[in-house]
Design a protein around this motif. Structure first.
Motif, PDB file in Angstrom:
ATOM      1  N   SER A 107      -1.354  -8.002  -2.795  1.00 15.44           N
ATOM      2  CA  SER A 107       0.117  -7.744  -2.483  1.00 15.44           C
ATOM      3  C   SER A 107       0.847  -7.937  -3.625  1.00 15.44           C
ATOM      4  N   ILE A 108       0.242  -8.978  -4.567  1.00 15.80           N
ATOM      5  CA  ILE A 108       1.367  -9.126  -5.602  1.00 15.80           C
ATOM      6  C   ILE A 108       1.274  -7.877  -6.891  1.00 15.80           C
ATOM      7  N   LEU A 109      -0.089  -7.442  -6.902  1.00 13.25           N
ATOM      8  CA  LEU A 109      -0.369  -6.278  -7.747  1.00 13.25           C
ATOM      9  C   LEU A 109       0.620  -5.216  -7.275  1.00 13.25           C
ATOM     10  N   VAL A 110       0.790  -4.799  -5.960  1.00 14.73           N
ATOM     11  CA  VAL A 110       1.316  -3.777  -5.312  1.00 14.73           C
ATOM     12  C   VAL A 110       2.786  -4.152  -5.587  1.00 14.73           C
ATOM     13  N   ILE A 111       3.418  -5.233  -5.350  1.00 15.43           N
ATOM     14  CA  ILE A 111       5.030  -5.562  -5.884  1.00 15.43           C
ATOM     15  C   ILE A 111       4.974  -5.273  -7.221  1.00 15.43           C
ATOM     16  N   GLU A 112       4.151  -5.643  -8.074  1.00 19.04           N
ATOM     17  CA  GLU A 112       4.461  -5.818  -9.549  1.00 19.04           C
ATOM     18  C   GLU A 112       4.301  -4.348  -9.977  1.00 19.04           C
ATOM     19  N   ARG A 113       3.285  -3.485  -9.485  1.00 17.27           N
ATOM     20  CA  ARG A 113       3.008  -2.340 -10.248  1.00 17.27           C
ATOM     21  C   ARG A 113       3.513  -0.961  -9.549  1.00 17.27           C
ATOM     22  N   ILE A 114       3.928  -1.343  -8.116  1.00 21.66           N
ATOM     23  CA  ILE A 114       4.269   0.068  -7.351  1.00 21.66           C
ATOM     24  C   ILE A 114       5.638  -0.126  -6.789  1.00 21.66           C
ATOM     25  N   ASP A 115       5.754  -1.237  -5.762  1.00 21.64           N
ATOM     26  CA  ASP A 115       7.277  -1.167  -5.283  1.00 21.64           C
ATOM     27  C   ASP A 115       7.239  -2.491  -4.681  1.00 21.64           C
ATOM     28  N   GLU A 116       8.309  -3.264  -4.852  1.00 20.87           N
ATOM     29  CA  GLU A 116       8.501  -4.429  -4.296  1.00 20.87           C
ATOM     30  C   GLU A 116       8.608  -4.467  -2.629  1.00 20.87           C
ATOM     31  N   GLN A 117       9.270  -3.743  -1.983  1.00 20.96           N
ATOM     32  CA  GLN A 117       9.496  -3.848  -0.504  1.00 20.96           C
ATOM     33  C   GLN A 117       8.018  -3.189   0.219  1.00 20.96           C
ATOM     34  N   MET A 118       7.423  -2.282  -0.615  1.00 15.90           N
ATOM     35  CA  MET A 118       5.812  -2.004  -0.020  1.00 15.90           C
ATOM     36  C   MET A 118       4.821  -3.263  -0.442  1.00 15.90           C
ATOM     37  N   GLY A 119       5.191  -3.878  -1.285  1.00 15.86           N
ATOM     38  CA  GLY A 119       4.302  -5.116  -1.443  1.00 15.86           C
ATOM     39  C   GLY A 119       4.646  -6.251  -0.655  1.00 15.86           C
ATOM     40  N   MET A 120       5.912  -6.442  -0.432  1.00 12.66           N
ATOM     41  CA  MET A 120       6.221  -7.450   0.701  1.00 12.66           C
ATOM     42  C   MET A 120       5.515  -7.170   2.094  1.00 12.66           C
ATOM     43  N   SER A 121       5.964  -5.885   2.515  1.00 19.19           N
ATOM     44  CA  SER A 121       5.288  -5.413   3.605  1.00 19.19           C
ATOM     45  C   SER A 121       3.631  -5.477   3.685  1.00 19.19           C
ATOM     46  N   CYS A 122       3.096  -5.455   2.593  1.00 15.95           N
ATOM     47  CA  CYS A 122       1.470  -5.494   2.455  1.00 15.95           C
ATOM     48  C   CYS A 122       1.454  -7.020   2.617  1.00 15.95           C
ATOM     49  N   LEU A 123       2.052  -8.070   1.785  1.00 12.39           N
ATOM     50  CA  LEU A 123       1.868  -9.048   2.020  1.00 12.39           C
ATOM     51  C   LEU A 123       1.662  -9.722   3.417  1.00 12.39           C
ATOM     52  N   PHE A 124       2.740  -9.555   3.971  1.00 16.70           N
ATOM     53  CA  PHE A 124       2.908 -10.102   5.638  1.00 16.70           C
ATOM     54  C   PHE A 124       2.025  -9.309   6.309  1.00 16.70           C
ATOM     55  N   SER A 125       1.834  -8.061   6.260  1.00 16.96           N
ATOM     56  CA  SER A 125       0.645  -7.339   7.078  1.00 16.96           C
ATOM     57  C   SER A 125      -0.535  -7.773   6.927  1.00 16.96           C
ATOM     58  N   LEU A 126      -0.930  -8.134   5.606  1.00 13.15           N
ATOM     59  CA  LEU A 126      -2.179  -8.559   5.354  1.00 13.15           C
ATOM     60  C   LEU A 126      -2.327 -10.125   5.597  1.00 13.15           C
ATOM     61  N   ILE A 127      -1.505 -10.679   5.821  1.00 16.28           N
ATOM     62  CA  ILE A 127      -1.562 -12.246   6.213  1.00 16.28           C
ATOM     63  C   ILE A 127      -1.913 -12.521   7.824  1.00 16.28           C
ATOM     64  N   THR A 128      -1.113 -11.356   8.281  1.00 18.41           N
ATOM     65  CA  THR A 128      -1.199 -11.255   9.849  1.00 18.41           C
ATOM     66  C   THR A 128      -2.620 -10.674  10.074  1.00 18.41           C
ATOM     67  N   LEU A 129      -3.197  -9.877   9.340  1.00 18.74           N
ATOM     68  CA  LEU A 129      -4.531  -9.318   9.511  1.00 18.74           C
ATOM     69  C   LEU A 129      -5.624 -10.547   9.460  1.00 18.74           C
ATOM     70  N   VAL A 130      -5.330 -11.324   8.400  1.00 16.35           N
ATOM     71  CA  VAL A 130      -5.950 -12.513   8.198  1.00 16.35           C
ATOM     72  C   VAL A 130      -6.242 -13.205   9.388  1.00 16.35           C
ATOM     73  N   LEU A 131      -5.031 -13.591  10.041  1.00 16.88           N
ATOM     74  CA  LEU A 131      -5.274 -14.458  11.299  1.00 16.88           C
ATOM     75  C   LEU A 131      -5.804 -13.614  12.374  1.00 16.88           C
ATOM     76  N   VAL A 132      -5.338 -12.307  12.467  1.00 19.24           N
ATOM     77  CA  VAL A 132      -6.369 -11.373  13.533  1.00 19.24           C
ATOM     78  C   VAL A 132      -7.790 -11.450  13.526  1.00 19.24           C
ATOM     79  N   SER A 133      -8.375 -11.278  12.183  1.00 19.92           N
ATOM     80  CA  SER A 133      -9.801 -11.492  11.757  1.00 19.92           C
ATOM     81  C   SER A 133     -10.120 -12.608  12.247  1.00 19.92           C
TER      82      SER A 133
END
Length: 234
Positions: A107-133
């Motif tokens: 998510s940090i790389l997405v925030i840094e190199r693509i878009d901050e909002q997209m990266g933040m959505s990625c961060l919380f979505s992936l952490i949620t997916l971690v808990l789901v997994s």
């Protein structure tokens, strides 16, 4: 996941090459080699939250690095707890911090190199997916979703590094950290062979812990020295 069979837990996954006990501590070296995660995770988290030393310019990046360092520090306790008595019930505390670290870096790389909002959505979505997994692993005895967090970052992180220009200087540290991560995975696979080759001094799994600890160390050095190379709006 649709085309692969279910991957269930196996007792063999908890049988490491070096299971010696010293001074009454079970699996001593596998436990002690988790300590470097704490040594780098806690100072990294403090410096990240203070915002005075690290090259962090966006709020989203600060969130990402905070999750990364918190997960790194937590992995010292989770991994040590698991290695004191490796079994299916304790392994979740070993996997959860590591998976959170991988999700944070991606998510940090997405925030840094693509878009901050997209990266933040990625961060919380992936952490949620971690808990789901983790929930899927415990409920359905299926490791496939958890394994994605070991495989996908190895592909996506180098791809992002090559495809998108860096915002900061010292971006080569990302490649160095990726190299240590891949080396750690190799050492984990060659656990018994490394243990035998070292004349039963240290196992591949213990070396894996130390190589994984090098990842936050390298990234901390990068954050300390880097500066803005390409200006982007937050």
């Amino acid at each position: 996941m649709l085309v692969t069979p279910r991957i269930a837990h196996s007792h063999a996954l908890h049988l490491f090459a070096d299971m010696r006990n010293f001074l009454g501590v079970p699996n001593t070296l596998n436990v002690l080699t988790t300590f470097p995660f704490l040594l780098v995770g806690v100072p990294g988290l403090v410096l990240c939250l203070s915002g005075c030393c690290f090259g962090i310019s966006l709020r989203g990046e600060k969130w990402g690095w905070a999750f990364f360092y918190a997960a790194t520090a937590t992995s010292a306790f989770g991994s040590a707890y698991y290695h004191l008595k490796p079994d299916d019930d304790r392994v979740v505390w070993d996997k959860l911090p590591m998976m959170t670290s991988a999700a944070s870096l991606l998510s940090i790389l997405v925030i840094e190199r693509i878009d901050e909002q997209m990266g933040m959505s990625c961060l919380f979505s992936l952490i949620t997916l971690v808990l789901v997994s983790i929930a899927c692993e415990r409920t359905f005895d299926d490791l496939r979703l958890c394994m994605m967090f070991h495989i996908v970052p190895c592909i996506v992180i180098p791809a992002l590094l090559f495809l998108f220009p860096p915002k900061y200087t010292h971006s080569r540290f990302w490649f160095c950290a990726t190299g240590f991560y891949l080396l750690a995975k190799f050492e984990a696979i060659a656990d018994k062979k490394i243990y035998s080759a070292s004349r039963y001094i240290i196992s591949g799994h213990s070396l894996e812990h130390m190589c994984l600890a090098m990842v936050p160390i390298i990234l901390t050095v990068m954050l300390w020295f880097r500066s803005i190379k390409i200006a982007r709006d937050s």
